[in-house]
Write a protein that holds these residues in place. Structure first.
Motif, mmCIF file in Angstrom:
data_model
loop_
_atom_site.group_PDB
_atom_site.id
_atom_site.type_symbol
_atom_site.label_atom_id
_atom_site.label_comp_id
_atom_site.label_asym_id
_atom_site.label_seq_id
_atom_site.Cartn_x
_atom_site.Cartn_y
_atom_site.Cartn_z
ATOM 1 N N GLU A 185 0.943 -1.029 0.255
ATOM 2 C CA GLU A 185 0.172 -0.278 -0.122
ATOM 3 C C GLU A 185 1.018 1.638 0.679
ATOM 4 O O GLU A 185 0.336 2.197 -0.120
ATOM 5 C CB GLU A 185 -0.577 -0.266 1.133
ATOM 6 N N ASP A 186 2.527 1.204 0.509
ATOM 7 C CA ASP A 186 3.162 2.665 0.400
ATOM 8 C C ASP A 186 3.424 2.402 -0.665
ATOM 9 O O ASP A 186 3.361 4.173 -0.989
ATOM 10 C CB ASP A 186 4.642 2.355 1.110
ATOM 11 N N LEU A 187 3.926 1.829 -1.541
ATOM 12 C CA LEU A 187 4.109 1.858 -2.553
ATOM 13 C C LEU A 187 2.862 2.786 -4.005
ATOM 14 O O LEU A 187 2.985 3.151 -4.906
ATOM 15 C CB LEU A 187 5.125 0.516 -3.909
ATOM 16 N N GLU A 188 1.615 2.069 -2.942
ATOM 17 C CA GLU A 188 0.624 2.552 -4.182
ATOM 18 C C GLU A 188 0.648 3.625 -4.268
ATOM 19 O O GLU A 188 0.054 4.427 -5.030
ATOM 20 C CB GLU A 188 -0.440 1.135 -3.425
ATOM 21 N N LYS A 189 0.931 4.168 -2.785
ATOM 22 C CA LYS A 189 0.580 5.463 -2.489
ATOM 23 C C LYS A 189 1.621 6.507 -2.958
ATOM 24 O O LYS A 189 1.243 7.797 -3.021
ATOM 25 C CB LYS A 189 -0.180 5.585 -0.490
ATOM 26 N N LYS A 190 2.502 6.038 -2.924
ATOM 27 C CA LYS A 190 4.207 6.353 -3.953
ATOM 28 C C LYS A 190 3.767 6.665 -5.700
ATOM 29 O O LYS A 190 3.731 7.860 -5.669
ATOM 30 C CB LYS A 190 4.977 5.946 -2.953
ATOM 31 N N PHE A 191 2.955 5.951 -6.020
ATOM 32 C CA PHE A 191 2.347 5.802 -7.036
ATOM 33 C C PHE A 191 1.517 6.987 -7.411
ATOM 34 O O PHE A 191 1.931 7.725 -9.019
ATOM 35 C CB PHE A 191 2.101 4.592 -7.641
ATOM 36 N N CYS A 192 0.608 6.942 -7.274
ATOM 37 C CA CYS A 192 -0.437 8.240 -7.656
ATOM 38 C C CYS A 192 0.671 9.655 -7.097
ATOM 39 O O CYS A 192 -0.192 9.961 -7.628
ATOM 40 C CB CYS A 192 -1.458 7.504 -6.290
ATOM 41 N N LYS A 193 0.687 9.283 -5.880
ATOM 42 C CA LYS A 193 1.583 10.552 -5.689
ATOM 43 C C LYS A 193 2.658 11.207 -6.915
ATOM 44 O O LYS A 193 2.752 12.433 -6.958
ATOM 45 C CB LYS A 193 2.377 10.814 -3.999
ATOM 46 N N GLU A 194 3.634 10.412 -6.827
ATOM 47 C CA GLU A 194 4.403 10.942 -7.527
ATOM 48 C C GLU A 194 3.716 10.672 -8.898
ATOM 49 O O GLU A 194 3.207 11.713 -10.373
ATOM 50 C CB GLU A 194 5.300 9.916 -7.937
ATOM 51 N N GLY A 195 2.873 9.900 -9.316
ATOM 52 C CA GLY A 195 2.288 10.271 -10.789
ATOM 53 C C GLY A 195 1.474 11.385 -11.176
ATOM 54 O O GLY A 195 1.057 12.401 -11.896
ATOM 55 N N GLU A 196 0.735 12.285 -9.734
ATOM 56 C CA GLU A 196 -0.231 13.364 -10.115
ATOM 57 C C GLU A 196 0.563 14.338 -10.152
ATOM 58 O O GLU A 196 0.503 15.758 -10.855
ATOM 59 C CB GLU A 196 -0.788 13.709 -8.037
ATOM 60 N N LYS A 197 2.442 14.279 -9.704
ATOM 61 C CA LYS A 197 3.548 15.266 -9.823
ATOM 62 C C LYS A 197 3.563 15.794 -11.558
ATOM 63 O O LYS A 197 3.691 16.198 -11.894
ATOM 64 C CB LYS A 197 4.291 15.256 -8.977
ATOM 65 N N ARG A 198 3.377 14.241 -12.069
ATOM 66 C CA ARG A 198 4.080 13.840 -13.566
ATOM 67 C C ARG A 198 2.667 14.985 -14.671
ATOM 68 O O ARG A 198 2.685 14.884 -15.008
ATOM 69 C CB ARG A 198 3.779 12.724 -13.755
ATOM 70 N N GLY A 199 1.671 14.510 -13.512
ATOM 71 C CA GLY A 199 0.380 15.644 -13.916
ATOM 72 C C GLY A 199 -0.624 14.422 -14.416
ATOM 73 O O GLY A 199 -1.284 14.413 -15.607
ATOM 74 N N LEU A 200 -0.350 13.380 -14.150
ATOM 75 C CA LEU A 200 -1.066 11.882 -14.241
ATOM 76 C C LEU A 200 -2.149 11.805 -13.081
ATOM 77 O O LEU A 200 -1.926 11.164 -11.393
ATOM 78 C CB LEU A 200 -0.564 10.839 -14.453
ATOM 79 N N ASP A 201 -2.967 12.350 -12.884
ATOM 80 C CA ASP A 201 -4.277 12.777 -12.181
ATOM 81 C C ASP A 201 -5.644 11.636 -12.101
ATOM 82 O O ASP A 201 -5.771 11.485 -12.734
ATOM 83 C CB ASP A 201 -4.856 14.208 -11.891
ATOM 84 N N GLY A 202 -5.561 11.388 -10.475
ATOM 85 C CA GLY A 202 -7.092 11.012 -10.467
ATOM 86 C C GLY A 202 -6.749 9.873 -10.527
ATOM 87 O O GLY A 202 -7.661 8.621 -11.019
ATOM 88 N N LEU A 203 -5.164 9.086 -9.925
ATOM 89 C CA LEU A 203 -4.898 7.221 -9.969
ATOM 90 C C LEU A 203 -5.233 6.583 -8.485
ATOM 91 O O LEU A 203 -5.193 5.320 -9.072
ATOM 92 C CB LEU A 203 -3.681 7.423 -10.383
ATOM 93 N N LYS A 204 -6.003 6.867 -8.210
ATOM 94 C CA LYS A 204 -6.130 6.140 -6.594
ATOM 95 C C LYS A 204 -7.585 5.890 -6.961
ATOM 96 O O LYS A 204 -8.318 5.418 -7.896
ATOM 97 C CB LYS A 204 -6.393 7.460 -4.897
ATOM 98 N N GLY A 205 -7.318 4.189 -6.221
ATOM 99 C CA GLY A 205 -8.456 3.005 -6.682
ATOM 100 C C GLY A 205 -9.488 3.556 -5.465
ATOM 101 O O GLY A 205 -9.410 4.168 -4.988
#
Length: 368
Positions: free
Chosen positions: A313-333
């Motif tokens: 779950e920690d990696l999932e949170k990191k993935f979504c957070k870093e994705g948002e910084k790249r302009g990839l928004d709304g990825l959280k399940g």
């Protein structure tokens, strides 16, 4: 999508309200102050004015043309979303029937629909995917359809679990389908359905309007003692003008329908494009050696909602957070299941999916 627009806008992978075609947004922006030829904004226009009646008629015409809807079906535009349809369907089609309606429980939304149907009449669970955590869908060999059922209910695409029907069931009982999250993503054989409904905010427009396509003979089941707004017959009789309809939402949905016809070239081309986009992400998942684990079984994967987990779950949170910084928004399940969910509806550009696929590969290399 132009370079200028891409620099200003993030890629919106939200499950809804969701991404809209840029050309549609630009058209709405141009028309917002004053709809050409009418001297006022669509936001100000009476729902009974000739201008809005033209918009309503065009939306119905284009929807009928895109889906090749037979003449014995009626199209209405309602409010209230899926939650209202969960109740309206059994109120109109189940009350007074001696046999139970069949419900295929393939995820969260079909389960909620069943719960509401039980308030109105008899409803039977014909199939339930709970034992495998809703990671697959039934075939006709997995359940026994009741030919005398008032209707058989299914959700064509479960946004939370990421499973999707890719064929149309041909049953003796009327098929009622919640197509909210994959409406217009591919051609449908409408004649195999008794009723189709779809909330626009996933794939066909903004929040606030729900399209209902109902076979004429089923309208006879609607009883006169139903509350006025809950009666399909009244809405058909009044041509979606029983009350003040969501005029701006219908106008925007009309623009999306025109985009599908004129810019995309129809639903066959839209389907091929959606398959291309989804393959990019599923190829990354399948080639990750188990680092990314898709929720849905391969045969039932959704083209609209790609759901997967990471090793923690920690990696999932990191993935979504870093994705948002790249302009990839709304990825959280979804909050009920966690993980990651990439919603790649019709209007999601190919470039957005490519950037997400590359980010997934880079994230695994850096965090694997």
């Amino acid at each position: 999508m132009s370079t200028t627009v891409a620099q200003e806008r993030v890629y919106n992978f939200s499950p809804g309200p969701a991404v809209l075609p840029v050309s549609v947004l630009q058209q709405a922006q141009r028309d917002l102050m004053c709809l050409p030829g009418y001297g006022m904004s669509i936001l100000e226009m009476s729902h009974r004015a000739p201008g809005f009646l033209d918009i309503l008629a065009a939306a119905k015409h284009n929807l009928k043309e895109l889906l090749r809807i037979p003449d014995n079906y009626k199209i209405i535009f309602l409010q209230g979303g899926s939650r209202l349809q969960f109740s309206m369907i059994p109120m109109n089609l189940l009350r007074g029937q001696s046999q139970p309606a069949d419900y295929l429980i393939t995820g969260s939304w079909s389960k909620m629909a069943l719960d509401e149907a039980k308030r109105e009449g008899l409803a039977r669970v014909a199939w339930d995917g709970k034992s495998t955590n809703y990671d697959r869908l039934p075939t006709l060999a997995d359940w026994q359809p009741n030919k005398d059922a008032p209707y058989t209910y299914l959700c064509s695409n479960e946004t939370i679990q990421g499973v999707q029907f890719d064929t149309d069931f041909d049953l003796k009982s009327p098929v009622v389908a919640d197509c909210s999250s994959d409406f217009l993503h591919r051609p449908l054989d409408v004649a195999k359905y008794g009723l189709i409904y779809a909330c626009a905010q996933k794939n066909a427009g903004p929040a606030g309007v729900t399209a209902v396509i109902i076979r004429e003979d089923l309208l006879a089941r609607s009883q006169d003692n139903l509350p006025g707004y809950m009666n399909y017959t009244g809405h058909v009789k009044e041509d979606s003008l029983y009350n003040t309809p969501p005029t701006f939402a219908i106008y925007l949905m009309g623009l999306v329908l025109r985009w599908l016809k004129d810019d995309v070239g129809g639903l066959e081309k839209m389907h091929a494009f959606n398959q291309e986009k989804a393959k990019l992400l599923y190829d990354v998942i399948d080639g990750s050696g188990g680092y990314f684990k898709g929720h849905a079984q391969p045969a039932n994967r959704s083209l609209m909602n790609v759901t997967f987990r990471l090793p923690s779950e920690d990696l999932e949170k990191k993935f979504c957070k870093e994705g948002e910084k790249r302009g990839l928004d709304g990825l959280k399940g979804h909050r009920s299941v966690g993980g990651v969910r990439a919603s790649i509806y019709n209007a999601m550009p190919l470039e957005g999916v490519k950037q997400l696929a590359e980010f997934m590969k880079e994230f695994q290399q850096q965090n694997g």
